[in-house]
Write a protein that holds these residues in place. Structure first.
Motif, mmCIF file in Angstrom:
data_model
loop_
_atom_site.group_PDB
_atom_site.id
_atom_site.type_symbol
_atom_site.label_atom_id
_atom_site.label_comp_id
_atom_site.label_asym_id
_atom_site.label_seq_id
_atom_site.Cartn_x
_atom_site.Cartn_y
_atom_site.Cartn_z
ATOM 1 N N GLY A 88 80.080 51.485 98.677
ATOM 2 C CA GLY A 88 80.117 51.309 97.223
ATOM 3 C C GLY A 88 81.440 51.676 96.598
ATOM 4 O O GLY A 88 81.503 51.977 95.413
ATOM 5 N N ARG A 89 82.541 51.629 97.368
ATOM 6 C CA ARG A 89 83.855 52.066 96.885
ATOM 7 C C ARG A 89 84.817 50.917 96.606
ATOM 8 O O ARG A 89 85.995 51.153 96.329
ATOM 9 C CB ARG A 89 84.501 52.987 97.912
ATOM 10 N N SER B 41 91.536 58.049 86.063
ATOM 11 C CA SER B 41 90.835 59.104 86.789
ATOM 12 C C SER B 41 91.855 60.108 87.326
ATOM 13 O O SER B 41 92.917 59.728 87.808
ATOM 14 C CB SER B 41 90.046 58.514 87.966
ATOM 15 N N TYR C 204 90.751 60.108 91.636
ATOM 16 C CA TYR C 204 90.823 58.992 92.570
ATOM 17 C C TYR C 204 92.140 58.237 92.466
ATOM 18 O O TYR C 204 92.712 58.118 91.386
ATOM 19 C CB TYR C 204 89.694 57.986 92.309
ATOM 20 N N ASN D 115 81.098 46.051 91.382
ATOM 21 C CA ASN D 115 81.087 46.734 92.665
ATOM 22 C C ASN D 115 80.803 45.695 93.749
ATOM 23 O O ASN D 115 79.939 44.842 93.586
ATOM 24 C CB ASN D 115 80.019 47.837 92.677
ATOM 25 N N LYS E 62 74.336 47.360 93.540
ATOM 26 C CA LYS E 62 74.263 48.789 93.877
ATOM 27 C C LYS E 62 75.651 49.393 93.731
ATOM 28 O O LYS E 62 76.542 48.795 93.185
ATOM 29 C CB LYS E 62 73.753 48.967 95.313
ATOM 30 N N GLY E 63 75.829 50.572 94.272
ATOM 31 C CA GLY E 63 77.143 51.199 94.258
ATOM 32 C C GLY E 63 77.435 51.887 92.944
ATOM 33 O O GLY E 63 76.696 51.796 91.972
ATOM 34 N N ASN E 64 78.563 52.578 92.933
ATOM 35 C CA ASN E 64 78.986 53.352 91.768
ATOM 36 C C ASN E 64 79.706 52.471 90.754
ATOM 37 O O ASN E 64 80.170 51.392 91.087
ATOM 38 C CB ASN E 64 79.959 54.452 92.224
ATOM 39 N N ALA E 65 79.841 52.980 89.549
ATOM 40 C CA ALA E 65 80.718 52.351 88.560
ATOM 41 C C ALA E 65 82.147 52.752 88.906
ATOM 42 O O ALA E 65 82.390 53.819 89.471
ATOM 43 C CB ALA E 65 80.358 52.821 87.151
ATOM 44 N N SER E 66 83.088 51.916 88.563
ATOM 45 C CA SER E 66 84.489 52.217 88.826
ATOM 46 C C SER E 66 84.949 53.407 87.978
ATOM 47 O O SER E 66 84.536 53.564 86.831
ATOM 48 C CB SER E 66 85.357 51.006 88.494
ATOM 49 N N ALA E 67 85.826 54.207 88.550
ATOM 50 C CA ALA E 67 86.433 55.328 87.826
ATOM 51 C C ALA E 67 87.678 54.879 87.062
ATOM 52 O O ALA E 67 88.293 55.668 86.356
ATOM 53 C CB ALA E 67 86.791 56.449 88.806
#
Length: 181
Positions: A15-16, A45, A48, A96, A101-106
């Motif tokens: 998820g990156r 961020s 990251y 993503n 699925k996965g995270n939201a972008s930073a």
């Protein structure tokens, strides 16, 4: 443990990996030293780095200016303000690569508009040029594989640009992975 299926599949499965794209109608790309960013990634961020994976550019419509495509950057810090390096930013939502699925972008991504108070600086050219000002037969496409060779640390803005400002519209995508600093 690596997962079979391509060089970015492990990061995508975690998820990156993220892709930001223009609207289907595309956008005009600025010259590298311009202040009107039309397609870019701003790392706001502090945790990251954005590691660029690829950029894709396709002609959509309009009058083409001869030149090449590339990437420009500027350190903008972390805040928008009238006298700051970045005075305006229209956010878009990157997708993503782990679809659904996965995270939201930073990171902050713009598919359309941001304003620098001073122009950017070209950091690399893709080596793909427009050789004709007339749209012709066939397919015009640029796909640049950064293969992780460009890292966008906290506070940096990168944007797709031309060696000359484009009035034609181009549909673009930028793909990156986010890794801890």
């Amino acid at each position: 443990m690596a997962i079979s299926g391509g060089k970015y599949v492990t990061e995508a499965a975690l998820g990156r990996v993220f892709t930001g794209s223009t609207a289907a109608a595309g956008t005009a790309l600025p010259i590298s030293t311009g202040t009107a960013v039309t397609f870019g990634l701003w790392n706001t961020s502090t945790n990251y780095n954005a590691v660029l994976l690829s950029a894709s550019i396709g002609y959509t419509s309009g009058t083409i200016a001869l030149g090449t495509f590339g990437l420009a950057n500027q350190y903008c810090g972390f805040a928008l303000a009238t006298a700051a390096p970045l005075s305006a930013f229209t956010d878009g939502t990157p997708k993503n690569a782990l679809l659904g699925k996965g995270n939201a972008s930073a990171m902050r991504f713009t598919p359309s508009a941001a304003t620098l108070t001073a122009g950017g600086t070209a950091c690399c050219w893709f080596g793909a040029s427009i050789e004709s000002a007339t749209a012709g037969l066939g397919i015009f496409t640029v796909h640049h594989d950064f293969d992780g060779k460009v890292i966008v640390p906290p506070g940096q803005l990168v944007f797709i640009c031309g060696s000359v400002a484009q009035t034609a519209l181009f549909s673009c995508s930028l793909t990156w992975t986010e890794v801890p600093v």
